[in-house]
Each structure stands twice: as C-alpha cells, then as structure tokens.
Design a protein around this motif. Sequence first.
Motif, PDB file in Angstrom:
ATOM      1  N   TYR A  86     -24.091   9.181  42.710  1.00 19.45           N
ATOM      2  CA  TYR A  86     -25.250  10.039  41.830  1.00 19.45           C
ATOM      3  C   TYR A  86     -25.693  10.927  42.756  1.00 19.45           C
ATOM      4  CZ  TYR A  86     -25.531   6.170  38.561  1.00 19.45           C
ATOM      5  OH  TYR A  86     -25.033   5.413  37.324  1.00 19.45           O
ATOM      6  N   ILE A  87     -25.768  10.935  44.136  1.00 14.56           N
ATOM      7  CA  ILE A  87     -26.193  11.760  45.007  1.00 14.56           C
ATOM      8  C   ILE A  87     -25.123  12.857  45.483  1.00 14.56           C
ATOM      9  CG2 ILE A  87     -27.309  12.414  47.383  1.00 14.56           C
ATOM     10  CD1 ILE A  87     -28.632   9.463  47.151  1.00 14.56           C
ATOM     11  N   THR A  90     -24.335  15.262  42.651  1.00 17.74           N
ATOM     12  CA  THR A  90     -25.232  16.393  42.394  1.00 17.74           C
ATOM     13  C   THR A  90     -25.222  17.645  43.521  1.00 17.74           C
ATOM     14  OG1 THR A  90     -27.004  15.134  43.414  1.00 17.74           O
ATOM     15  CG2 THR A  90     -26.752  14.959  41.002  1.00 17.74           C
TER      16      THR A  90
END
Length: 271
Positions: A86-87, A90
């Motif tokens: 998720y990091i 992004t």
Amino acid sequence: MLRKLIKHEFRATARVMGPLFLIMLALALTANLSLRFMLDSKIFIISFLGGLLLVAFTVGLFAMIVMSIVLMVNRFRTNLMGDEGYIMFTLPVSSHKLVWSKIIVSSVWFIAAGVVDFFAGMIAFCDLDVLRDIFSSASFTNIVDGFAYLLREYGVNVPLAAAEILLLCLLGCAVMCLQFYAALAVGHSFDNHKMALSVAFFFGIQFAFQFVGGMITYAIDQFGMFYWDWDLTSVAETHLFLGVCILAEALVGGAYYLITTVMLNKRLNLQ
C-alpha cells in the motif's frame, strides 16, 4: 528514484546477508582446522567434533544459496504483495522501477553469495603452503605458457568471451528472479490462497516455457539447422553459441518481466 530504491533494498537485505557471509567464512575456518588437525586425532570426541564441523560447513554452502533465494522471494512478496505494498505503490515511482530495484539487488546478492561460497571453499580446503607450491611449480608455468600459446595461435578473444559469459550470468540471475516474481504477481491477483496459487503458477509457467522451448527446438531440428554447414571456426562457433544463449535468456526474461509488470499494473490485489 531508482537509485534510492536500490539503496533502501540493499540496507534491508544486508541485515540478513551480511551476518550470513560472516558465519560462512567462520565455518570455512573451522572446517580448515577440522581437516588439518581434528579429523586425524586419535581422540574420538575431537575427531567426531571435526566431522560435525565439516558437515556444518558443507550444509552452509548450500544454505547460503538457498537463503539468498528465499530472501529474494520474501522481500518481493512482503514489500510489494503484502501490507507494505500500500505504501510502495503510492510512491511517485513506476512499477518498472520497483521491479528493477528488486532484480538488481537480488542479482548482486546471488553473485556475492557465489563468490563467498567460492572463497569459503578455498579457505576450507586449501593450505597456503600447498597453494604456494602449486603457483611456483614448473607445471603451473607450463599451463600458463600453453594457454598463452592457444591465444596467439587461434586468436581467442578473451575479453569478448569473458564479457559474454558475464552478461549471460547476469541475465541468468535476473531471469531466476523474474521466474519467482511472475508467479507471485499472478498468484496474488486472486482473493484467496495467494501463496498456494503462486506456487502452482510457478510450476505451471515453468512447464509452459519448457514446452514452448521444446517445440521451438523441434521445429529448428525439423528444418535441419543443427546440421547446416556454417563453415565457422571453433572460436566463431563459441561466440555464436554464447550469443544464442544470451538471446534466449533475454527473450525468456523479457516474457517473465512482461507478465510481472502487467499483473502488478492491471491485476494486483492487496486485499
């Protein structure tokens, strides 16, 4: 950004590989002591302990390679397929750079593990006095002179051949990484049983590539290309063979890379 990703990846993986390298070299020293002093001891406990140390060193040689592969797979899975994904996705960086950072760092560790294993074997099984005698002997000098004669007579292009072999090794490391990455990327596109499906897809993709490779080889054989009279020298045949191997590895790696990046961009499922 790619440089920063590589730097971060090296820091994360060095915490595991660095201590492993030190342990491997320490095992090599103990194996050398075992071979030179402990195995020939008349005291059973010392001789038995020497045998255990030698077994531990032998296991360590294989464990070094296995551990580098496990670390490579686990870093890709946890960093891109798990919660960290998720990091990572992004960040202002493309999936191509994310994959390349993994490939480059993993390939470096594969090569480093092979080099450490080689030197560990040298430390464990070689005696400095023996090495000194070998390199100063007349037979070693004759071997070097004979090799130099072959270079002069047959014009073997050593720098080119060395570059081709090095490129083939680097491509081999990259392709090995991409085999696992492609399977993980496909397996994690599903909602459930992601790791089980990744393992299944790994063997399935391997079978598909071997089948295609076998069909291509059969087609080439049917055209009789293996038996054509190319009228090449042995040196040219060597370079041709290495070139074909490099091309084949590049094509296979490109296919794995395409599968990996397409699945990461289009089908990634982090749920």
